[in-house]
Design an enzyme around this catalytic site. Sequence first.
Site, PDB file in Angstrom:
ATOM      1  CD  GLU A  85      -3.767  -5.633   2.651  1.00 29.63           C
ATOM      2  OE1 GLU A  85      -4.872  -5.511   3.094  1.00 29.63           O
ATOM      3  OE2 GLU A  85      -2.943  -6.306   3.035  1.00 29.63           O
ATOM      4  CD  GLU A 124      -2.838  -1.555   2.255  1.00 36.76           C
ATOM      5  OE1 GLU A 124      -2.173  -0.283   3.305  1.00 36.76           O
ATOM      6  OE2 GLU A 124      -3.753  -2.375   2.574  1.00 36.76           O
TER       7      GLU A 124
END
Length: 400
Positions: free
Chosen positions: A327, A210
């Site tokens: 994810e 991320e």
Amino acid sequence: MKKTLLLSLIAFCLFSCYQKQATEQTLTPVRPITDANATRETVALYNRLDALLNIGIMLGHQDALTYGMAGGGWHNELGRSDVKESTGKYPALFGYEIGHLEVGAEYSLDSVYFKDIKRCVREAWKMGGINIISWHGNNPATYYLPDEEKNYASAGTSWDTKGDAVQSILPGGENHERFLGWLDILADYFLDFKDDSGTLIPIIFRPYHEHTGSWFWWGEKLCTPEEYIQLWRMTVEYFRDVRNVHNLLYAYSSSWMKDEAHYLERYPGDEYVDMIGYDSYANYEGQKYNPETDYQTIEDYKYNMRNFLDIITGYAAKTGKIPAITETGMEGFEYEHYFTDALYDVIKDYKVSFFHFWRNSPYKARHYYAGYPGALHEEDFIAFVNMPGILMLDDIKDIK
Ligand code: BMA
């Protein structure tokens, strides 16, 4: 003279014998992978992931075997899995989190003992599943500060963006040596993932994720693209070349991305990455989409997922990297058709290795992403798991 000839003959025989064995031991990856000396099992895993792309998309669940929500909450009961108890099927991909290992803790930031993670990795592997590990490592620049300076909420953690952490751990930085010590602890741990016969179990490792967001110390606003790339390469090279860790495949996963150029801005290079992915979540209606935090309504989610999937599968088509949704999910899945509509409606159109639901925490309010017995909208989850192309453990265990 005769003796020398005999010795040479023996040496030659031994050498040919060794060579034969070496040839039998090696396996060629369908495309070059990050580690040219990867173990046979790691190469086999890569080839298997590649083959599975043509069959369907695997369901993954973070901490699937370590704890869950079923029956009011459970923890560390080997063999249990919320997904299995709800649908009768284990996930194909099993996720774990090793944050806090680096500072010598016995259990992770999500309260799972590292020895139990090892046990679950072995169990999942034995069943024919695939293991993936994320690392919310502490902030190497602030973790060791004295307590009085750590007087803010995220102090010392992965979410602590203070202290120029990335710059401080690159070669020449004040925390470089200390950080290599952290990598040593991880290397030792990876080298201890062994099956019953002592063979190393391959793992998909997904560090510094991320990074297009700025909520972790390695995030977009906290380091330059060059620094991020250097951090990634330093990590791979340390594991692979210094510590001889040869049982890892490396997964690069961003959060929100604008376009391919943005996705690749911090990409460490094809020689350093085996899988390419991204993390993206659906949120409750009313929370308007905001790329800073990644909050997305169902409509935003669908729109962005298509966009992100176009980007990663497009890059995969050019390079042969294996694309994955590293994810995803909707915390608490309030939307009654999250699984069969929001997610399935999008993924059915793409050739992607897996989607990975985040954890079902029995300790954090409403923090669950996969179905469990009695969950709200469980029927939607069960229907989804049985839809065409969704691969569970039984669908992949015999595919080598
Ligand atoms: C986050 C949340 C946290 C957890 C972290 C690492 O998204 O689930 O509670 O500590 O992941 O697993």
